[in-house]
Design a protein around this motif. Structure first.
Motif, PDB file in Angstrom:
ATOM      1  N   ASP A 175      -1.028  -7.589  -7.403  1.00  0.00           N
ATOM      2  CA  ASP A 175      -0.613  -6.718  -8.503  1.00  0.00           C
ATOM      3  C   ASP A 175       0.914  -6.619  -8.617  1.00  0.00           C
ATOM      4  O   ASP A 175       1.427  -6.176  -9.658  1.00  0.00           O
ATOM      5  CB  ASP A 175      -1.205  -5.310  -8.328  1.00  0.00           C
ATOM      6  CG  ASP A 175      -2.664  -5.251  -8.755  1.00  0.00           C
ATOM      7  OD1 ASP A 175      -3.139  -6.229  -9.358  1.00  0.00           O
ATOM      8  OD2 ASP A 175      -3.331  -4.231  -8.471  1.00  0.00           O
ATOM      9  N   ILE A 176       1.634  -7.023  -7.574  1.00  0.00           N
ATOM     10  CA  ILE A 176       3.105  -7.022  -7.658  1.00  0.00           C
ATOM     11  C   ILE A 176       3.548  -8.023  -8.719  1.00  0.00           C
ATOM     12  O   ILE A 176       4.439  -7.739  -9.523  1.00  0.00           O
ATOM     13  CB  ILE A 176       3.741  -7.353  -6.291  1.00  0.00           C
ATOM     14  CG1 ILE A 176       3.329  -6.309  -5.256  1.00  0.00           C
ATOM     15  CG2 ILE A 176       5.274  -7.409  -6.399  1.00  0.00           C
ATOM     16  CD1 ILE A 176       3.664  -6.688  -3.823  1.00  0.00           C
ATOM     17  N   SER A 177       2.905  -9.183  -8.754  1.00  0.00           N
ATOM     18  CA  SER A 177       3.236 -10.182  -9.782  1.00  0.00           C
ATOM     19  C   SER A 177       2.857  -9.687 -11.168  1.00  0.00           C
ATOM     20  O   SER A 177       3.570  -9.938 -12.145  1.00  0.00           O
ATOM     21  CB  SER A 177       2.516 -11.502  -9.485  1.00  0.00           C
ATOM     22  OG  SER A 177       2.994 -12.049  -8.273  1.00  0.00           O
ATOM     23  N   LEU A 178       1.732  -8.967 -11.261  1.00  0.00           N
ATOM     24  CA  LEU A 178       1.325  -8.412 -12.557  1.00  0.00           C
ATOM     25  C   LEU A 178       2.335  -7.377 -13.032  1.00  0.00           C
ATOM     26  O   LEU A 178       2.714  -7.364 -14.219  1.00  0.00           O
ATOM     27  CB  LEU A 178      -0.067  -7.774 -12.443  1.00  0.00           C
ATOM     28  CG  LEU A 178      -0.575  -7.016 -13.678  1.00  0.00           C
ATOM     29  CD1 LEU A 178      -0.621  -7.933 -14.905  1.00  0.00           C
ATOM     30  CD2 LEU A 178      -1.945  -6.401 -13.406  1.00  0.00           C
TER      31      LEU A 178
ATOM     32  N   HIS B 215       0.832  -1.214   0.000  1.00  0.00           N
ATOM     33  CA  HIS B 215       0.000   0.000   0.000  1.00  0.00           C
ATOM     34  C   HIS B 215       0.860   1.256   0.000  1.00  0.00           C
ATOM     35  O   HIS B 215       0.517   2.255  -0.653  1.00  0.00           O
ATOM     36  CB  HIS B 215      -0.935   0.013   1.210  1.00  0.00           C
ATOM     37  CG  HIS B 215      -2.221  -0.733   0.972  1.00  0.00           C
ATOM     38  ND1 HIS B 215      -3.032  -0.492  -0.117  1.00  0.00           N
ATOM     39  CD2 HIS B 215      -2.828  -1.722   1.680  1.00  0.00           C
ATOM     40  CE1 HIS B 215      -4.079  -1.296  -0.070  1.00  0.00           C
ATOM     41  NE2 HIS B 215      -3.983  -2.062   1.002  1.00  0.00           N
ATOM     42  N   ALA B 216       1.992   1.213   0.717  1.00  0.00           N
ATOM     43  CA  ALA B 216       2.876   2.383   0.774  1.00  0.00           C
ATOM     44  C   ALA B 216       3.494   2.687  -0.587  1.00  0.00           C
ATOM     45  O   ALA B 216       3.851   3.827  -0.878  1.00  0.00           O
ATOM     46  CB  ALA B 216       3.979   2.150   1.807  1.00  0.00           C
ATOM     47  N   PHE B 217       3.623   1.656  -1.432  1.00  0.00           N
ATOM     48  CA  PHE B 217       4.148   1.839  -2.787  1.00  0.00           C
ATOM     49  C   PHE B 217       3.018   2.094  -3.796  1.00  0.00           C
ATOM     50  O   PHE B 217       3.271   2.139  -4.994  1.00  0.00           O
ATOM     51  CB  PHE B 217       4.960   0.610  -3.214  1.00  0.00           C
ATOM     52  CG  PHE B 217       6.267   0.468  -2.478  1.00  0.00           C
ATOM     53  CD1 PHE B 217       7.393   1.163  -2.893  1.00  0.00           C
ATOM     54  CD2 PHE B 217       6.371  -0.339  -1.356  1.00  0.00           C
ATOM     55  CE1 PHE B 217       8.591   1.050  -2.215  1.00  0.00           C
ATOM     56  CE2 PHE B 217       7.576  -0.461  -0.672  1.00  0.00           C
ATOM     57  CZ  PHE B 217       8.682   0.234  -1.094  1.00  0.00           C
ATOM     58  N   ASN B 218       1.794   2.242  -3.295  1.00  0.00           N
ATOM     59  CA  ASN B 218       0.622   2.599  -4.109  1.00  0.00           C
ATOM     60  C   ASN B 218       0.083   1.448  -4.942  1.00  0.00           C
ATOM     61  O   ASN B 218      -0.645   1.681  -5.917  1.00  0.00           O
ATOM     62  CB  ASN B 218       0.890   3.809  -5.013  1.00  0.00           C
ATOM     63  CG  ASN B 218       0.158   5.047  -4.531  1.00  0.00           C
ATOM     64  OD1 ASN B 218      -0.451   5.045  -3.466  1.00  0.00           O
ATOM     65  ND2 ASN B 218       0.209   6.107  -5.315  1.00  0.00           N
ATOM     66  N   PHE B 219       0.417   0.193  -4.575  1.00  0.00           N
ATOM     67  CA  PHE B 219      -0.242  -0.943  -5.223  1.00  0.00           C
ATOM     68  C   PHE B 219      -1.623  -1.133  -4.608  1.00  0.00           C
ATOM     69  O   PHE B 219      -1.795  -0.985  -3.396  1.00  0.00           O
ATOM     70  CB  PHE B 219       0.567  -2.235  -5.039  1.00  0.00           C
ATOM     71  CG  PHE B 219       1.724  -2.379  -5.985  1.00  0.00           C
ATOM     72  CD1 PHE B 219       1.514  -2.695  -7.315  1.00  0.00           C
ATOM     73  CD2 PHE B 219       3.027  -2.212  -5.542  1.00  0.00           C
ATOM     74  CE1 PHE B 219       2.581  -2.829  -8.196  1.00  0.00           C
ATOM     75  CE2 PHE B 219       4.107  -2.333  -6.406  1.00  0.00           C
ATOM     76  CZ  PHE B 219       3.879  -2.646  -7.740  1.00  0.00           C
ATOM     77  N   ASP B 220      -2.615  -1.473  -5.435  1.00  0.00           N
ATOM     78  CA  ASP B 220      -3.960  -1.722  -4.922  1.00  0.00           C
ATOM     79  C   ASP B 220      -4.041  -3.026  -4.145  1.00  0.00           C
ATOM     80  O   ASP B 220      -4.825  -3.149  -3.208  1.00  0.00           O
ATOM     81  CB  ASP B 220      -4.981  -1.766  -6.075  1.00  0.00           C
ATOM     82  CG  ASP B 220      -5.364  -0.376  -6.555  1.00  0.00           C
ATOM     83  OD1 ASP B 220      -4.834   0.616  -6.012  1.00  0.00           O
ATOM     84  OD2 ASP B 220      -6.210  -0.282  -7.483  1.00  0.00           O
TER      85      ASP B 220
END
Length: 367
Positions: free
Chosen positions: A211-214, A202-207
């Motif tokens: 989504d990190i794998s995407l 969340h701190a890196f603005n991923f939902d």
């Protein structure tokens, strides 16, 4: 008309209708359109985005930055002829190819002029997503000093300078200053590990964590598309930086897209393959300019040492580079752009006047 007239050095003073301050970076300036103009253009131009999407005009310049400073030439030459048009043309080419091959979309909705993009507002992922296929540059300098761990990845012993790595490495760094993340210094452009990102997505603005794998999939696919195409042109894709963000699709559902620029001489290292096979490095990217600066000034540590930033800024401000240096960069940028796109880069006679006319007559964005 003189050469300086063909250069767009100042790009934050265009009379584009906007209610917000112009955001000006090292190379691009962003003009956020009013809600009324955004909705009007979405309807008139048929942009495939929700009607309430904020739009912006993004104008590139011909400025040349290196080591976090803007450089200039003798005789009032405050940029590199053809650089802006070349960068945009290359990005446009790769973004089109990504779309053709089923990768993610980009933030670009329209291209009114070679210097201009109309973009949709995105929520940026706060990561400079760097991919490396060869060990060179800052990674090699650190490796040569004995470092073996980069962004949580341990490199083997015995690697050679400018040698190909056994696999594509992702070495992300922070985009902006992120606070209160354990193990991540509160500074711009510091290396982070995949675990840092996963633990604090969340701190890196991923939902979401998935989504990190995407993002990694899009990184790998984007890199490979560009690398394979460049190989056909006798070029090596050495390393590059990607940026990502979220926008809403027509159903209002968030999706991850490519942002900023991709595969350009500003964001990547590109080497000539034939010369590399003979043991020589010939840069078709800004890295050649960086190396020139390191060789040009008697104390290169000023350019490499972040603690000497005031001296570095003075160096860039007080030293006009020979015109031929900037023309060499121009030939590099235009040459690689024409090679990649298969089209001629035409220098505008007066880019600012052209942009204003197009945005007034065709988009009604200038009063």
């Amino acid at each position: 008309m003189s050469l300086t007239d063909k250069i767009l050095a100042i790009n934050n003073d265009l009379p584009i209708r906007t209610e917000l301050p112009v955001h000006s970076g090292k190379v691009r300036s962003v003009y956020w359109l009013t809600a009324q103009d955004s909705q009007r253009l979405i309807k008139q131009k048929g942009y495939q985005v929700p009607l309430d999407t904020p739009l912006a005009i993004m104008v590139i310049s011909d400025r040349i930055s290196a080591f976090d400073c803007i450089w200039h030439g003798e005789g009032g030459l405050n940029g590199v002829p053809g650089k802006g048009a070349a960068l945009n043309a290359i990005s446009n080419h790769w973004f089109d190819l990504f779309k053709q091959q089923g990768l993610a979309d980009s933030h670009i909705l329209d291209i009114p002029h070679p210097f201009v993009w109309i973009v949709q507002k995105a929520k940026p992922v706060l990561i400079e997503a760097i991919c490396r296929q060869y060990i060179t540059g800052s990674m090699w300098r650190a490796y040569a000093k004995g470092e073996r761990k980069f962004c949580g990845i341990t490199l083997p012993e015995g690697l050679a300078r400018d040698g190909k790595l056994t696999e594509l490495l992702f070495t992300p760094s922070t985009k902006g200053i992120l606070r209160n993340i354990p193990g991540v210094p509160e500074a711009d452009d510091v290396n982070v590990t995949r675990q840092n990102i996963a633990d604090h997505y969340h701190a890196f603005n991923f939902d979401s964590a998935k989504d990190i794998s995407l993002y990694e999939k899009l990184l790998s696919e984007g890199f490979n598309v560009i690398s394979n195409e460049l190989a056909k042109l006798g070029q090596i894709f050495v390393d590059t930086k990607f940026e990502f963000g979220y926008v809403n699709d027509l159903q209002g559902k968030p999706k991850l897209i490519y942002m900023d620029e991709v595969g350009t001489p500003d964001s990547s290292r590109i080497w000539d393959a034939e010369q590399y096979s003979q043991g020589k490095i010939v840069e078709n990217s800004k890295e050649g300019f960086r190396q020139l600066l390191l060789n040009h000034f008697p104390d290169p540590d000023i350019l490499l040492n972040k603690d000497r930033m005031p001296e570095r800024e003075a160096l860039a401000r007080d030293n006009a580079l020979p015109v031929e240096v900037l023309m060499d960069i121009s030939r590099t940028y235009i040459g690689i752009a024409e090679k990649i796109t298969g089209k001629t880069i035409v220098l505008s006679e007066n880019p600012k006047a052209e942009i204003i006319q197009i945005l007034r007559d065709e988009y009604q964005l200038v009063d």
